[in-house]
Every structure is written in structure tokens, then in C-alpha cells.
Design an enzyme around this catalytic site. Structure first.
Site, PDB file in Angstrom:
ATOM      1  N   ASP A   1       0.860  -1.198   0.000  1.00  0.00           N
ATOM      2  CA  ASP A   1       0.000   0.000   0.000  1.00  0.00           C
ATOM      3  C   ASP A   1       0.891   1.242   0.000  1.00  0.00           C
ATOM      4  O   ASP A   1       1.800   1.354   0.826  1.00  0.00           O
ATOM      5  CB  ASP A   1      -0.906  -0.007   1.245  1.00  0.00           C
ATOM      6  CG  ASP A   1      -1.911  -1.152   1.198  1.00  0.00           C
ATOM      7  OD1 ASP A   1      -2.310  -1.547   0.091  1.00  0.00           O
ATOM      8  OD2 ASP A   1      -2.275  -1.665   2.274  1.00  0.00           O
TER       9      ASP A   1
ATOM     10  N   GLU B   1       0.014  -6.683 -10.102  1.00  0.00           N
ATOM     11  CA  GLU B   1       0.901  -6.498 -11.259  1.00  0.00           C
ATOM     12  C   GLU B   1       0.134  -6.775 -12.557  1.00  0.00           C
ATOM     13  O   GLU B   1       0.257  -6.033 -13.531  1.00  0.00           O
ATOM     14  CB  GLU B   1       2.081  -7.457 -11.097  1.00  0.00           C
ATOM     15  CG  GLU B   1       3.216  -7.214 -12.047  1.00  0.00           C
ATOM     16  CD  GLU B   1       4.464  -7.973 -11.615  1.00  0.00           C
ATOM     17  OE1 GLU B   1       4.472  -8.599 -10.534  1.00  0.00           O
ATOM     18  OE2 GLU B   1       5.430  -7.943 -12.380  1.00  0.00           O
TER      19      GLU B   1
HETATM   20  N1  SAM Z   1       0.994  -8.374  -2.807  1.00  0.00           N
HETATM   21  C1  SAM Z   1      -0.316  -8.430  -3.398  1.00  0.00           C
HETATM   22  C2  SAM Z   1      -0.239  -8.101  -4.878  1.00  0.00           C
HETATM   23  O1  SAM Z   1       0.808  -7.620  -5.327  1.00  0.00           O
HETATM   24  O2  SAM Z   1      -1.204  -8.374  -5.604  1.00  0.00           O
HETATM   25  C3  SAM Z   1      -1.315  -7.511  -2.670  1.00  0.00           C
HETATM   26  C4  SAM Z   1      -1.025  -6.039  -2.738  1.00  0.00           C
HETATM   27  S1  SAM Z   1      -2.199  -5.059  -1.788  1.00  0.00           S
HETATM   28  C5  SAM Z   1      -2.043  -3.481  -2.489  1.00  0.00           C
HETATM   29  C6  SAM Z   1      -1.337  -4.853  -0.245  1.00  0.00           C
HETATM   30  C7  SAM Z   1      -1.694  -5.918   0.788  1.00  0.00           C
HETATM   31  O3  SAM Z   1      -0.847  -5.725   1.933  1.00  0.00           O
HETATM   32  C8  SAM Z   1      -3.128  -5.824   1.302  1.00  0.00           C
HETATM   33  O4  SAM Z   1      -3.752  -7.086   1.174  1.00  0.00           O
HETATM   34  C9  SAM Z   1      -2.980  -5.405   2.763  1.00  0.00           C
HETATM   35  O5  SAM Z   1      -3.987  -5.950   3.600  1.00  0.00           O
HETATM   36  C10 SAM Z   1      -1.594  -5.930   3.118  1.00  0.00           C
HETATM   37  N2  SAM Z   1      -0.929  -5.168   4.194  1.00  0.00           N
HETATM   38  C11 SAM Z   1      -0.917  -3.815   4.332  1.00  0.00           C
HETATM   39  N3  SAM Z   1      -0.233  -3.449   5.424  1.00  0.00           N
HETATM   40  C12 SAM Z   1       0.217  -4.600   5.999  1.00  0.00           C
HETATM   41  C13 SAM Z   1       0.958  -4.876   7.171  1.00  0.00           C
HETATM   42  N4  SAM Z   1       1.389  -3.885   7.967  1.00  0.00           N
HETATM   43  N5  SAM Z   1       1.243  -6.165   7.482  1.00  0.00           N
HETATM   44  C14 SAM Z   1       0.805  -7.173   6.676  1.00  0.00           C
HETATM   45  N6  SAM Z   1       0.073  -6.977   5.552  1.00  0.00           N
HETATM   46  C15 SAM Z   1      -0.219  -5.705   5.210  1.00  0.00           C
END
Ligand code: SAM
Length: 210
Positions: free
Chosen positions: A119, A194
Site C-alpha cells: 500500500d 501487477e
Molecule cells: N501483494 C499483493 C499483490 O501484489 O497483488 C497484494 C497487494 S495489496 C495493495 C497490499 C496488501 O498488503 C493488502 O492485502 C494489505 O492488507 C496488506 N498489508 C498492508 N499493510 C500490511 C501490514 N502492515 N502487514 C501485513 N500486511 C499488510
């Protein structure tokens, strides 16, 4: 990641045989000579499931903050395993905030740490939430082995620039930096994000170590 609320999410997670809830169970799994690879913020898990399929001798652990998203990842993995006629015994899922990494992992346990399309948290007041903020890097440094690496991919130029600076300020060494990953010959397993966003612009990637 926006998801429709699923009241069954906790049941799906609890019934998944490769869900790791506590430190003790994780430590048992980490007690191996195999390469340990973790992805933080794995979302629906496409990347880590494919990596686990391609590299059966490595151990993969996907960490996702949101139980709702994790339940979707489990359902997707079940379909993926059915379609491919396999069961990925080298793949595990966990659900916690990356800030709590040291509640589960000890020092020097991880070979590769993947951050994919984290994020971006573009507002300045949210800087501390970015997964490449120094507090997170401190934890990553501890859990990574001496030669362990971080692989980070994003489509978000602002987050990429921020991460380069944050890692540089932390004294990290860059092994590779790609400003348009898809225009290179580098081996690449795509994530859900991606696949969705690479048509809109370049994918940035860096590989770095402490
Ligand atoms: N990695 C995947 C992709 O590339 O398709 C998902 C990307 S999505 C934008 C970011 C993910 O990171 C979300 O599912 C969110 O819940 C998780 N996330 C955000 N902050 C986090 C944290 N502090 N610890 C673990 N997961 C987290």
C-alpha cells in the site's frame, strides 16, 4: 484491497491446514535447512503460490494483515491446487501486522523477504505505515540472515522513490534496480496487482540487502 465482507472468513482460516497461528508452530517449520522465503502483504496470494509451485525445495510463508483477504487467498489456493492436481506442502499462511514480525520470527531466520505492491500511503502523515519505513526495515534486518535479501516491486513511482531513499538512509546495499521490469529479460512471477496495473505504466523493482 477492497473485499466484500465474508462472515465465514475466520472459519475458512481456522480450517486451513497450513495456517500458522502461533510462534511455536512457526518455529517448528523454520527448523530446517531449506531456504525460507516470506511475502509481507501477500494479498490473494497468486505470487507466493506460484513461487511455492516452482520451487518445491523452498519454504514459503505468506503474511497478510487482513483476515478477510487471507480467506480469499485460501479459497484461491484451494482452486489453484485442484486445477493443478497438487498440494503445496511448502506453503504456509499467517495473519498479522508486519510491525509484529519479531513476535513470531527470531533473528537470522529468513533468506528472502518479498514486498509486492505494498500500500503506497501517499499522504505524508501516513509515512510510518509504508512497509519500507525505517521501523519496518529494522524488523526486516533482524529476521533476515546475513546474506538475506529484500525484493520489492511496485507500480507506484512515489513509493518506489521513497523506498530507495529510506533503504539508502538505512545503509542498505542495492543489488539490482529496475525502472521498467517488464521491459527486461529478468525472471518474474506476477502478482494480482501487477497483472492489473502493468498496462498503465512501468513496474519498478529493487533487490537490496542490509
Ligand atoms: N501483494 C499483493 C499483490 O501484489 O497483488 C497484494 C497487494 S495489496 C495493495 C497490499 C496488501 O498488503 C493488502 O492485502 C494489505 O492488507 C496488506 N498489508 C498492508 N499493510 C500490511 C501490514 N502492515 N502487514 C501485513 N500486511 C499488510
Amino acid at each position: 484491497m477492497r473485499t466484500r465482507y465474508n462472515p465465514q472468513a475466520n472459519d475458512i482460516i481456522e480450517n486451513f491446514d497450513r495456517f500458522i497461528k502461533d510462534r511455536e508452530k512457526l518455529q517448528g517449520i523454520l527448523n530446517t535447512d531449506k531456504k525460507i522465503c516470506i511475502e509481507i502483504g501477500m494479498g490473494k496470494g497468486d505470487f507466493i503460490s506460484n513461487m511455492a509451485k516452482l520451487n518445491p525445495d523452498n519454504v514459503y510463508i505468506g503474511i497478510e494483515l487482513s483476515p478477510q483477504v487471507l480467506a480469499l487467498a485460501i479459497k484461491k489456493l484451494n482452486r489453484f491446487e485442484e486445477e493443478n492436481g497438487l498440494s503445496l506442502k511448502n506453503l504456509y499462511f499467517m495473519s498479522f501486522d508486519a510491525l509484529k514480525l519479531l513476535d513470531y520470527f527470531s533473528e537470522n531466520q529468513v533468506d528472502v523477504l518479498y514486498l509486492n505492491f505494498s500500500d503506497p500511503w501517499p499522504k505524508k502523515r501516513h509515512t510510518k505505515r509504508r512497509l519500507t519505513y525505517k521501523d519496518f526495515l529494522e524488523n526486516y534486518k533482524k529476521v533476515l540472515k546475513k546474506d538475506g535479501i529484500i525484493e520489492f516491486k511496485t507500480d507506484n513511482r512515489g513509493l518506489f522513490e521513497y523506498s530507495l531513499v529510506s533503504m539508502q538512509n538505512f545503509g542498505m546495499e542495492f543489488i539490482d534496480v529496475y525502472l521498467d521490469l517488464h521491459k527486461t529479460e529478468v525472471f518474474n512471477v506476477e502478482t494480482e496487482y501487477e497483472k492489473k496495473f502493468s498496462t498503465f505504466g512501468p513496474i519498478y523493482k529493487l533487490v537490496a540487502k542490509f
